[in-house]
Each structure stands twice: as structure tokens, then as C-alpha cells.
Design a protein around this motif. Structure first.
Motif, mmCIF file in Angstrom:
data_model
loop_
_atom_site.group_PDB
_atom_site.id
_atom_site.type_symbol
_atom_site.label_atom_id
_atom_site.label_comp_id
_atom_site.label_asym_id
_atom_site.label_seq_id
_atom_site.Cartn_x
_atom_site.Cartn_y
_atom_site.Cartn_z
ATOM 1 N N PHE A 4 24.110 -19.621 -72.893
ATOM 2 C CA PHE A 4 23.757 -20.425 -74.063
ATOM 3 C C PHE A 4 25.032 -20.825 -74.777
ATOM 4 O O PHE A 4 25.896 -19.987 -75.021
ATOM 5 N N ASP A 5 25.163 -22.104 -75.110
ATOM 6 C CA ASP A 5 26.351 -22.601 -75.803
ATOM 7 C C ASP A 5 26.062 -22.694 -77.298
ATOM 8 O O ASP A 5 25.323 -23.572 -77.743
ATOM 9 N N TYR A 6 26.624 -21.775 -78.050
ATOM 10 C CA TYR A 6 26.407 -21.719 -79.491
ATOM 11 C C TYR A 6 27.119 -22.844 -80.248
ATOM 12 O O TYR A 6 26.887 -23.024 -81.429
ATOM 13 N N ALA A 33 24.806 -22.006 -83.493
ATOM 14 C CA ALA A 33 25.035 -20.740 -84.194
ATOM 15 C C ALA A 33 24.630 -20.853 -85.661
ATOM 16 O O ALA A 33 23.983 -19.956 -86.215
ATOM 17 N N GLU A 34 24.977 -21.967 -86.304
ATOM 18 C CA GLU A 34 24.590 -22.174 -87.708
ATOM 19 C C GLU A 34 23.074 -22.324 -87.843
ATOM 20 O O GLU A 34 22.477 -21.812 -88.793
ATOM 21 N N LEU A 68 18.561 -14.787 -79.374
ATOM 22 C CA LEU A 68 19.872 -15.455 -79.365
ATOM 23 C C LEU A 68 20.729 -15.000 -80.543
ATOM 24 O O LEU A 68 21.941 -14.823 -80.411
ATOM 25 N N TYR A 69 20.110 -14.813 -81.695
ATOM 26 C CA TYR A 69 20.829 -14.338 -82.888
ATOM 27 C C TYR A 69 21.321 -12.908 -82.685
ATOM 28 O O TYR A 69 22.421 -12.566 -83.096
ATOM 29 N N TYR A 74 26.758 -13.767 -79.918
ATOM 30 C CA TYR A 74 26.548 -14.618 -81.088
ATOM 31 C C TYR A 74 27.855 -14.654 -81.887
ATOM 32 O O TYR A 74 28.393 -13.604 -82.245
ATOM 33 N N PRO A 75 28.429 -15.846 -82.141
ATOM 34 C CA PRO A 75 29.802 -15.946 -82.648
ATOM 35 C C PRO A 75 30.006 -15.756 -84.163
ATOM 36 O O PRO A 75 31.139 -15.549 -84.589
ATOM 37 N N LEU A 76 28.974 -15.832 -84.968
ATOM 38 C CA LEU A 76 29.150 -15.738 -86.410
ATOM 39 C C LEU A 76 28.847 -14.337 -86.913
ATOM 40 O O LEU A 76 28.133 -13.576 -86.266
#
Length: 81
Positions: A4-6, A33-34, A68-69, A74-76
Motif C-alpha cells: 500500500f502506498d501511503y 496517510a493523512e 492500514l492505520y 504507517y508513516p505518520l
């Protein structure tokens, strides 16, 4: 789970509220992501259950949004509970 591309742009369709006005029904985000952060941290629980995330014409239901979160990639930063 699939790759998955965040960083892709995304939209969130809010589920219907159980009482009163549902408020915002669709919101577009610069990154997935946002959008995930908004759907999990800011959207009322009643709307989360019927919400959809759309990324590059793929749709994810509220269970997939949560997965996904919660994923390790997850980047954030996540809000403390």
C-alpha cells in the motif's frame, strides 16, 4: 496485506451518522496517510463504521482503514489513546 502506498492521494467517504445531520460526506487528502489519520482519529465513531477510503480507484472499508492505520509501515505519528 498487499503493498500500500501511503503517499498516493486519497478521498474519504464518511458513513451516515445515526442521529441528526451527518456533516461532511466526502473529503479529499493529499496523501492516503493523512486520510487514514482523519478517518481513525477525527471522524466520529458512528461515521467510521460506514466509511470508505478511495485510493487510485481502489476502495477500502472501515475494517481495512483501521488495519492500514495500525500497520507497522504507517508513516505518520499516531495520536495517543
Amino acid at each position: 496485506m498487499i503493498s500500500f502506498d501511503y503517499t498516493d492521494g486519497a478521498g474519504v467517504y464518511a458513513g451516515k451518522a445515526t442521529r441528526g445531520r451527518s456533516g461532511l460526506r466526502y473529503r479529499r487528502f493529499e496523501t492516503a496517510a493523512e486520510a487514514l489519520r482523519f478517518a481513525v482519529e477525527d471522524m466520529p465513531g458512528a461515521q467510521q463504521r460506514g466509511s470508505l477510503l478511495e485510493v487510485n480507484e481502489a476502495r477500502f472499508d472501515h475494517n481495512q482503514i483501521r488495519a492500514l492505520y495500525d500497520a507497522p509501515d504507517y508513516p505518520l505519528s499516531r495520536r495517543s489513546k
